[in-house]
Design an enzyme around this catalytic site. Structure first.
Site, PDB file in Angstrom:
ATOM      1  N   HIS A 151       4.293 -24.610  -0.228  1.00 49.23           N
ATOM      2  CA  HIS A 151       5.655 -24.986   0.173  1.00 49.23           C
ATOM      3  C   HIS A 151       6.389 -25.621  -0.991  1.00 49.23           C
ATOM      4  O   HIS A 151       5.812 -26.373  -1.783  1.00 49.23           O
ATOM      5  CB  HIS A 151       5.626 -25.991   1.325  1.00 49.23           C
ATOM      6  CG  HIS A 151       5.290 -25.385   2.646  1.00 49.23           C
ATOM      7  ND1 HIS A 151       6.243 -24.971   3.541  1.00 49.23           N
ATOM      8  CD2 HIS A 151       4.089 -25.101   3.205  1.00 49.23           C
ATOM      9  CE1 HIS A 151       5.646 -24.464   4.615  1.00 49.23           C
ATOM     10  NE2 HIS A 151       4.343 -24.531   4.434  1.00 49.23           N
ATOM     11  N   CYS A 209       8.789 -24.433  11.843  1.00 51.27           N
ATOM     12  CA  CYS A 209       7.640 -24.152  10.984  1.00 51.27           C
ATOM     13  C   CYS A 209       6.803 -25.419  10.908  1.00 51.27           C
ATOM     14  O   CYS A 209       7.245 -26.430  10.361  1.00 51.27           O
ATOM     15  CB  CYS A 209       8.099 -23.717   9.589  1.00 51.27           C
ATOM     16  SG  CYS A 209       6.729 -23.435   8.434  1.00 51.27           S
ATOM     17  N   GLY A 212       5.749 -26.291   7.376  1.00 48.09           N
ATOM     18  CA  GLY A 212       6.951 -26.722   6.671  1.00 48.09           C
ATOM     19  C   GLY A 212       7.316 -28.152   7.013  1.00 48.09           C
ATOM     20  O   GLY A 212       7.712 -28.938   6.136  1.00 48.09           O
TER      21      GLY A 212
END
Length: 272
Positions: A151, A209, A212
């Site tokens: 990420h 997400c 995320g």
């Protein structure tokens, strides 16, 4: 041959779940995963989830994005299969060993320890991952975190106005990220709240997400922008992320079973 499936979602991030322990499932390929994920001609989902037996955990979870690529981790899917299992479980994934437990407000998942070294993200070359000396247009100095998958996190005054559909794929496919990357656009609104939009690698912008949310919360905590427990608000709803003193990430949030059905593999060019 009819193969049973369960359609589930976590805050609108949706999945087709196939349980290879309970029934015969055709060999999963990129082509089949893409066909099943197609929202017009298939069942439709952001990710296809395959549950398999494991020698080291309660079960093994494999994750295929809508583009057919197999990936390491998915927080929302982990909550979904945790709900489906209905009891505490250890879950083997490509991104590492996870654990899930039923909770009053959904499912709590131990997502493991975050990784920050540039080679663990991975990045194409060495650099500081807390405040990376790179940028794309007016987005710069992001953080990078691996929480089972890669990420990059941008902190912006208002993530609602970011052109995610344009900038997301540009950053995802940048040569800096040899395994591609999930792209997070975040706005810190208080010491314990963050607003977030995510462009998921191989999927696009999703309503939520889980990894995320974890990566963004950890990046904010590392920068001193928030406390060690935060609520991350996504389009689909809220997740609670806590970074414990043991360096492990605990994610808590809802998961929902939408419906069940079957499909014929022959309809997708696969022999039964």
């Amino acid at each position: 041959m009819q193969v049973p499936f369960v359609k589930m979602h976590g805050l609108g991030n949706d999945f087709v779940v196939l349980d290879a322990r309970a029934s015969d499932v055709p060999e999963m390929t990129s082509r089949l995963a893409t066909a099943l994920a197609d929202r017009k001609t298939g069942i439709g989902c952001d990710q296809l989830i395959l549950i398999e037996p494991s020698d080291s955990a309660t079960f093994r979870m494999r994750i295929f994005n809508a583009d057919g690529g197999e990936v390491e981790a998915c927080g929302n899917a982990t909550r979904a299969v945790g709900l489906l299992h209905g009891a505490p479980a250890t879950i083997e994934t490509l991104g590492g060993m996870l654990s899930s437990n039923p909770a009053d407000d959904g499912v709590a998942v131990d997502m493991g320890e975050p990784r920050f070294d540039w080679s663990a993200i991975p990045l194409a070359y060495a650099m500081d991952t807390l405040s990376m000396p790179v940028g794309w247009e007016d987005l710069d100095a992001p953080s990078a975190v691996n929480v089972g998958n890669p990420h990059v996190v941008f902190f912006t005054p208002d993530c609602a106005v970011v052109e995610v559909e344009r900038l997301g794929p540009l950053i995802e496919h940048d040569p800096l990220f040899p395994a591609r990357v999930n792209v997070n656009f975040a706005t810190v609104t208080s010491r314990d709240t963050i607003r977030l939009r995510v462009w998921e690698r191989g999927v696009g912008e999703t309503r939520a997400c889980g990894t995320g949310a974890c990566a963004t919360a950890i990046a904010a905590m590392r920068r001193g922008l928030t406390d060690r427990k935060v609520t991350v608000s996504l389009e689909g709803g809220d997740l609670t992320i806590e970074w414990g003193a043991d360096n492990r990430i605990l994610m808590t949030g809802p998961a929902v079973e939408s419906f069940r059905g079957t499909f014929d593999p022959a309809a997708y060019g696969v022999a039964g």
